[in-house]
Scaffold this active site. Structure first.
Site, PDB file in Angstrom:
ATOM      1  N   THR A 474       0.815  -1.217   0.000  1.00  0.00           N
ATOM      2  CA  THR A 474       0.000   0.000   0.000  1.00  0.00           C
ATOM      3  C   THR A 474       0.853   1.273   0.000  1.00  0.00           C
ATOM      4  O   THR A 474       1.928   1.333   0.579  1.00  0.00           O
ATOM      5  CB  THR A 474      -0.971   0.031   1.192  1.00  0.00           C
ATOM      6  OG1 THR A 474      -1.603  -1.233   1.317  1.00  0.00           O
ATOM      7  CG2 THR A 474      -2.038   1.087   1.007  1.00  0.00           C
ATOM      8  N   GLU A 522      -5.624  -9.376  -2.143  1.00  0.00           N
ATOM      9  CA  GLU A 522      -6.613  -8.558  -1.427  1.00  0.00           C
ATOM     10  C   GLU A 522      -7.739  -9.371  -0.790  1.00  0.00           C
ATOM     11  O   GLU A 522      -8.346  -8.945   0.193  1.00  0.00           O
ATOM     12  CB  GLU A 522      -7.216  -7.544  -2.415  1.00  0.00           C
ATOM     13  CG  GLU A 522      -7.532  -6.205  -1.808  1.00  0.00           C
ATOM     14  CD  GLU A 522      -6.283  -5.421  -1.442  1.00  0.00           C
ATOM     15  OE1 GLU A 522      -6.164  -5.045  -0.275  1.00  0.00           O
ATOM     16  OE2 GLU A 522      -5.424  -5.196  -2.323  1.00  0.00           O
ATOM     17  N   SER A 552     -11.936  -2.848   3.492  1.00  0.00           N
ATOM     18  CA  SER A 552     -10.636  -2.184   3.501  1.00  0.00           C
ATOM     19  C   SER A 552     -10.528  -1.266   4.713  1.00  0.00           C
ATOM     20  O   SER A 552     -11.534  -0.937   5.352  1.00  0.00           O
ATOM     21  CB  SER A 552     -10.486  -1.359   2.225  1.00  0.00           C
ATOM     22  OG  SER A 552      -9.303  -0.597   2.257  1.00  0.00           O
ATOM     23  N   GLY A 575      -2.359  -1.128   6.525  1.00  0.00           N
ATOM     24  CA  GLY A 575      -3.437  -2.029   6.939  1.00  0.00           C
ATOM     25  C   GLY A 575      -4.400  -1.286   7.850  1.00  0.00           C
ATOM     26  O   GLY A 575      -4.710  -0.105   7.632  1.00  0.00           O
TER      27      GLY A 575
HETATM   28  N1  GLU Z   1      -5.353  -4.177   2.003  1.00  0.00           N
HETATM   29  C1  GLU Z   1      -5.364  -3.243   3.081  1.00  0.00           C
HETATM   30  C2  GLU Z   1      -6.660  -2.477   3.103  1.00  0.00           C
HETATM   31  O1  GLU Z   1      -7.282  -2.331   2.098  1.00  0.00           O
HETATM   32  C3  GLU Z   1      -4.234  -2.293   3.010  1.00  0.00           C
HETATM   33  C4  GLU Z   1      -2.946  -2.996   3.286  1.00  0.00           C
HETATM   34  C5  GLU Z   1      -1.870  -2.130   3.840  1.00  0.00           C
HETATM   35  O2  GLU Z   1      -2.021  -0.934   3.946  1.00  0.00           O
HETATM   36  O3  GLU Z   1      -0.832  -2.670   4.220  1.00  0.00           O
HETATM   37  O4  GLU Z   1      -7.048  -2.024   4.120  1.00  0.00           O
END
Ligand code: GLU
Length: 677
Positions: A474, A522, A552, A575
């Protein structure tokens, strides 16, 4: 009223804006609180920056001395904080546009597009494609994201959801047989139908000034001519996930050794893929069109259908993904209204479901609003135990709600109004007792009675498994152009290097047709084990369903003046900690009256789970005062350290029209403002 902070002079215009907005805040909240003693010496950062300095000197020396010329002029430097200096952009005002990006090459791509007459949307798209080349571990065309756009001409603010979708063949139980559970995110089954290409093509067509092909050119040049590996690119290149397939291992970690910073890195297969998209448009990514040479769709479908994965150097059976060519062809992005909340007079807009970003950010801020976070005399103030304590509790309560109530609202009736209803949140906030750690893990509330429409009242919700922690996946960047259009864009392939496999397929002769971009993982943002509501036993909101988007945490955000004009665009990777990075920055600016760069530099707190007694812990960056970290420990919190997020932001002074940028030294954050000197 003394609002001076160590760096407040850098952002006099923000200070005055904040001062003005304070008229909307109950007076007892407005006490000076910040002073330099709230900061610890940043030894950890200093060590890291020294390493970066050494690396950057090496980078450019090596890049310049080779036979090959890097794809970007060496005038593009690593961020100046990498040289142990304050960022060169701190306090500098611009009028022709600003980009703030987590990588210097991609920042350069965006700045050039602005100089060529592109607007913020054009620049954002160019940055996103360039990041696929230079920060491939974080984001790219194999993944998806959320772009928030504010159009100066109409005053509209909206979001483009290019989040990946589960394929038609996905089932709620599909991950359960994959054990151990940590292999789930390594298999093809975790690959969602990618969204970035159609999402970016749509915004360029509707709001851009330059053709898509021109916006792809900086990325094509970087991939074809090469770029000097940055320290961060090198540092993650030989992580186990990057080695999940023979082709990705050969690219990222040739011969088992990461490219040293400064090594010229090229990705010709990706250059060819991007040229196909530039020549034939987004359908060339989503449809097999052999007559035009468009075979990317086959590469995606066969890439996720691989039967083998490599974990810890051992090849083992993987679980092939279920995506088909029909899933790819059917993918469409969605335009969504952002979700809004007011924090101490400022309007905040952030990402609606399928993200939990806006709802959780607004919940936390609204629960905090009754505490005088800036009031050092009352024991609050930046980084104090009391402030960290109430922030931790607000985060725990919000994450309890997030686990059960937030998911893709196209599929489940998320109570988006009830969750941020003032009466509901006042009740939740009342559970926070300053000076005390909640001893039991908070349960979610029931916001349904505060919802006015759109709900099936008897609908049950489910308990989600613990959220995964942050890693290098990300990226977030922010752009403002000379017309005042603003973009806040978070883009991802989920984990660092996603599934660790390039899109591509084996030809009949056994050679590999490599498309040069990583596939996302994802779908493990869904509940990977079917879940049931702790009260009613009905199906989990975030359980897998065909065509659904996984929940997300990404929170591209904008802060608006009480008059409704945009002041700030910001966001972060990390995340579930994304939510907390956005909260920290907002509190630093609005409560602690910091300058923008100072607000980003300051130590962050993050709690990404309701549980503190179980798996959950409070993440306190070592940049926070050591005494406060000890004080939090004394209250009974389990403490972890490490960096939280990587925030890239732009700020617009509504009084003067001046534009500022600030970026994060936790990664390779870079600001370029225009006009350049
Ligand atoms: N897949 C995560 C989300 O959509 C983001 C992952 C990350 O920021 O490391 O929340």
């Amino acid at each position: 009223m003394a609002l001076h902070t160590p760096l407040s002079g850098c952002y006099p215009d923000l200070q005055s804006l904040l001062h003005r907005a304070s008229m909307f805040t109950p007076p007892f909240f407005l006490r000076p609180s910040m002073n330099a003693s709230h900061y610890l010496p940043r030894q950890a950062t200093a060590v890291r920056l020294a390493v970066l300095l050494a690396c950057s000197a090496f980078t450019w020396a090596q890049a310049d001395s080779g036979d090959e010329t890097p794809g970007v002029e060496s005038s593009v430097k690593l961020p100046s904080q990498a040289k142990g200096k304050p960022p060169s952009w701190a306090g500098k005002a611009y009028r022709q546009g600003v980009v703030s990006v987590a990588n210097p090459y991609a920042a350069e791509a965006g700045a050039k597009v602005l100089e060529q007459g592109g607007n913020a949307v054009d620049a954002a798209v160019a940055i996103a494609y360039a990041l696929n080349v230079v920060e491939p571990q974080s984001a790219g065309i194999g993944g998806g994201g959320f772009m928030m756009i504010h159009l100066a001409g109409t005053g509209e603010t909206f979001t483009v959801d290019s989040r990946e979708k589960a394929p038609a063949g996905a089932t709620p139980d599909m991950f359960e047989a994959i054990l151990p559970a940590n292999l789930r995110s390594r298999t093809g089954l975790s690959v969602g139908v990618p969204g970035m290409v159609r999402g970016t093509a749509m915004v360029v067509e509707q709001h851009g000034r330059l053709p898509l092909a021109k916006l792809l050119q900086p990325a094509i040049d970087l991939a074809e001519k090469g770029f000097a590996a940055t320290p961060r690119f090198s540092s993650v290149s030989c992580t186990d996930r990057a080695l999940n397939s023979p082709e990705s291992a050969a690219y990222f970690c040739p011969g088992g050794v990461a490219p040293t910073p400064g090594t010229l890195v090229k990705n010709k297969p990706l250059a060819e893929t991007l040229k196909l998209i530039a020549a034939h448009g987004p359908d060339c990514f989503y449809k097999q069109m052999p007559e035009r040479g468009c075979d990317i769709a086959q590469g995606i479908v066969e890439g996720q259908a691989r039967t083998e994965i490599v974990v810890g150097g051992v090849t083992q059976a993987g679980a092939p993904g279920r995506m088909t060519l029909a899933d790819l062809e059917a993918y469409q992005p969605a335009i969504r209204e952002p979700i809004e909340g007011i924090y101490r007079g400022y309007k905040i807009k952030s990402m609606a479901p399928p993200s939990s970003g806006a709802l959780t950010v607004i919940q936390i801020l609204k629960m905090l609003e009754r505490f005088p976070l800036a009031d050092a005399d009352a024991g609050y103030g930046f980084g104090s135990v009391k402030t960290l304590n109430v922030m931790a509790e607000a985060m725990r309560l919000a994450f309890a709600d997030r686990a059960d109530w937030m998911a893709d609202a196209d599929f489940v009736p998320v109570p988006t109004k009830g969750l941020i209803d003032s009466t509901y949140l006042n009740g939740r906030s009342a559970m926070i007792l300053p000076g005390v750690r909640m001893t039991t893990d908070p349960l979610p509330g029931d916001p349904r009675m505060f919802e006015t429409s759109g709900l099936t009242p008897a609908r049950a919700v489910a308990k989600a498994p613990p959220v995964t922690g942050p890693d290098n996946g990300t990226t977030h960047f922010s752009v403002v152009d000379k017309w005042g259009n603003v973009v806040s864009y978070t883009n991802t392939i989920e984990s660092s290097h996603g599934i660790g496999t390039f899109a591509g397929f084996y030809r009949p002769d056994g050679s590999f047709r490599n498309h040069g971009f990583l596939l996302n993982n994802e779908l493990t943002d869904f509940n990977t084990v079917r879940s049931t509501n702790r009260v009613s036993g009905e199906t989990g909101y975030n359980d897998v369903q065909p065509g659904k988007r996984p929940r997300s945490s990404m929170a591209p955000t904008m802060l608006f003046s009480p008059e409704g004009t945009p002041i700030l665009a910001y966001g972060s990777p990390g995340g579930a900690t994304i939510i907390n990075s956005v909260v920290n920055i907002t509190v630093n600016l609005v409560d602690h009256k910091m300058g923008l760069q100072e607000a980003i530099d300051a130590g962050r707190i993050s709690v990404a789970s309701a549980s503190v007694t179980g798996n959950g812990s409070v993440q306190l960056e070592p940049r926070l005062p050591a005494a406060s970290i000890q004080g939090m420990s004394a209250l009974g919190y389990r403490i972890t350290g490490g960096d939280v997020g990587s925030v890239q932001a732009v700020l617009i002074d509504q009084k003067t029209g001046k534009q500022y940028g600030a970026a994060d030294d936790r990664r390779e954050g870079t600001v370029i403002g225009l006009p350049r000197r």
